[in-house]
Design a protein around this motif. Sequence first.
Motif, PDB file in Angstrom:
ATOM      1  N   ILE A 151       0.850  -1.205   0.000  1.00 51.75           N
ATOM      2  CA  ILE A 151       0.000   0.000   0.000  1.00 51.75           C
ATOM      3  C   ILE A 151       0.880   1.247   0.000  1.00 51.75           C
ATOM      4  O   ILE A 151       0.665   2.190  -0.767  1.00 51.75           O
ATOM      5  CB  ILE A 151      -0.938   0.018   1.231  1.00 51.75           C
ATOM      6  N   ILE A 152       1.906   1.220   0.836  1.00 52.78           N
ATOM      7  CA  ILE A 152       2.780   2.384   0.963  1.00 52.78           C
ATOM      8  C   ILE A 152       3.549   2.641  -0.337  1.00 52.78           C
ATOM      9  O   ILE A 152       3.702   3.780  -0.773  1.00 52.78           O
ATOM     10  CB  ILE A 152       3.738   2.184   2.170  1.00 52.78           C
ATOM     11  N   ARG A 177       2.599  11.000   4.902  1.00 51.54           N
ATOM     12  CA  ARG A 177       2.813  10.572   6.291  1.00 51.54           C
ATOM     13  C   ARG A 177       2.232   9.195   6.549  1.00 51.54           C
ATOM     14  O   ARG A 177       1.145   8.869   6.045  1.00 51.54           O
ATOM     15  CB  ARG A 177       2.160  11.571   7.249  1.00 51.54           C
ATOM     16  N   LYS A 178       2.975   8.414   7.349  1.00 56.11           N
ATOM     17  CA  LYS A 178       2.474   7.131   7.841  1.00 56.11           C
ATOM     18  C   LYS A 178       2.250   7.309   9.330  1.00 56.11           C
ATOM     19  O   LYS A 178       3.199   7.562  10.079  1.00 56.11           O
ATOM     20  CB  LYS A 178       3.515   6.035   7.601  1.00 56.11           C
ATOM     21  N   ASP A 232       7.471   0.715  13.444  1.00 53.30           N
ATOM     22  CA  ASP A 232       8.519   1.626  12.999  1.00 53.30           C
ATOM     23  C   ASP A 232       9.627   0.857  12.282  1.00 53.30           C
ATOM     24  O   ASP A 232      10.130   1.293  11.255  1.00 53.30           O
ATOM     25  CB  ASP A 232       9.078   2.413  14.187  1.00 53.30           C
ATOM     26  N   GLU A 233       9.977  -0.299  12.834  1.00 48.68           N
ATOM     27  CA  GLU A 233      11.014  -1.098  12.185  1.00 48.68           C
ATOM     28  C   GLU A 233      10.517  -1.705  10.878  1.00 48.68           C
ATOM     29  O   GLU A 233      11.246  -1.792   9.900  1.00 48.68           O
ATOM     30  CB  GLU A 233      11.505  -2.209  13.117  1.00 48.68           C
ATOM     31  N   ALA A 234       9.256  -2.126  10.857  1.00 48.80           N
ATOM     32  CA  ALA A 234       8.730  -2.827   9.688  1.00 48.80           C
ATOM     33  C   ALA A 234       8.475  -1.892   8.504  1.00 48.80           C
ATOM     34  O   ALA A 234       8.873  -2.186   7.376  1.00 48.80           O
ATOM     35  CB  ALA A 234       7.444  -3.568  10.047  1.00 48.80           C
ATOM     36  N   VAL A 235       7.807  -0.775   8.745  1.00 47.43           N
ATOM     37  CA  VAL A 235       7.443   0.090   7.614  1.00 47.43           C
ATOM     38  C   VAL A 235       7.838   1.552   7.794  1.00 47.43           C
ATOM     39  O   VAL A 235       7.707   2.348   6.875  1.00 47.43           O
ATOM     40  CB  VAL A 235       5.917   0.017   7.304  1.00 47.43           C
TER      41      VAL A 235
END
Length: 295
Positions: A205-206, A213-214, A234-237
């Motif tokens: 999706i990103i 912004r996420k 935070d680590e994943a995406v």
Amino acid sequence: MFKRLRNIFTSFINKASKVLLSREDLYSLVEEFKLELVSNDVAFEVAEELSEKLLKHVEAGKIRDRGDLVRVLRREVRSIFEKTGFIDILEEAGKHHLYKIVFLGVNGVGKTTTIAKLAVMYRERGFKPLMVAADTFRAGAQEQLKQHGERIGIPVFTGKYGSDPAAVAFDALRYAENRGYNVVLIDTAGRMHTDIDLVNELKKIIRVVKPHRKILVVDALTGNDAVEQARFFDEAVGVDAVIVTKVDAYEQGGVPLSIAYTIGKPIIMIGTGQTYKDLKVFDIDDFLDKVLPYE
Ligand SMILES: Nc1nc2c(ncn2[C@@H]2O[C@H](COP(=O)(O)OP(=O)(O)OP(=O)(O)O)[C@@H](O)[C@H]2O)c(=O)[nH]1
Ligand SMILES: [Mg+2]
């Protein structure tokens, strides 16, 4: 809201200010203070750093009375939030032709409700927001966002259940472009954060949306788990900022502080209830006034 954290700070300050001249008494109070903080969702590293800074000031002879104690604690807590910087997603939207936010978070934290509250905020500021239901997985997810949309009179873009959420998000962007929307708020599926398929889906999706912004949404009531979720997402995406919900029912108080410290990303808003007005821009001074006595 944050009542227990306030009690811990207040009680520590009251007791400590009476024994500032006795190192032994003071050190044992600080130890006790540290444990109390940790048992109220303050991450261990944060509690440790606060205590160490405090003792350093004591050693340097800089804490002579209650006022000094309050000042140092306020300053240290403030600096944890200030280090993350702040992101004003309301103001930022005005700088883009089509401002895109993807919302992340495990199930039940309040993503969908928060998106509806934010959509109202944007509309009040003269924007034309579109909400997008990119959760094509959980039965009812699309209807939930649609229901909010109907109540607040803000359109919702939906997709078919079982279809690719990234494709839904992509179509939504084209739709928004064609119809003159300028803010797109994308709701994603909230499965367990340990779910690898979900992470891959979010990444897709990103990649497709290229959001400005996420934003991670966490539920304060889940305590340390909220901090773990923040670390994980935070680590994943990569997370740009965090919204902490349900603080109206949250007494411990440590979650915002711990997340800001642990992932170094700003807490930008807090959810303070179940109506559409119950979303507030996070204000450091306001937080300080809620958890610490005045100087
Ligand atoms: N008290 C309180 N309740 C809230 C707040 N934010 C959300 N809620 C409630 O939390 C519940 C879950 O909210 P949702 O928005 O459906 O959560 P979600 O993250 O979209 O959940 P999934 O779609 O299942 O992943 C609802 O009953 C909301 O009313 C808040 O700030 N305070
Ligand atoms: Mg939802």
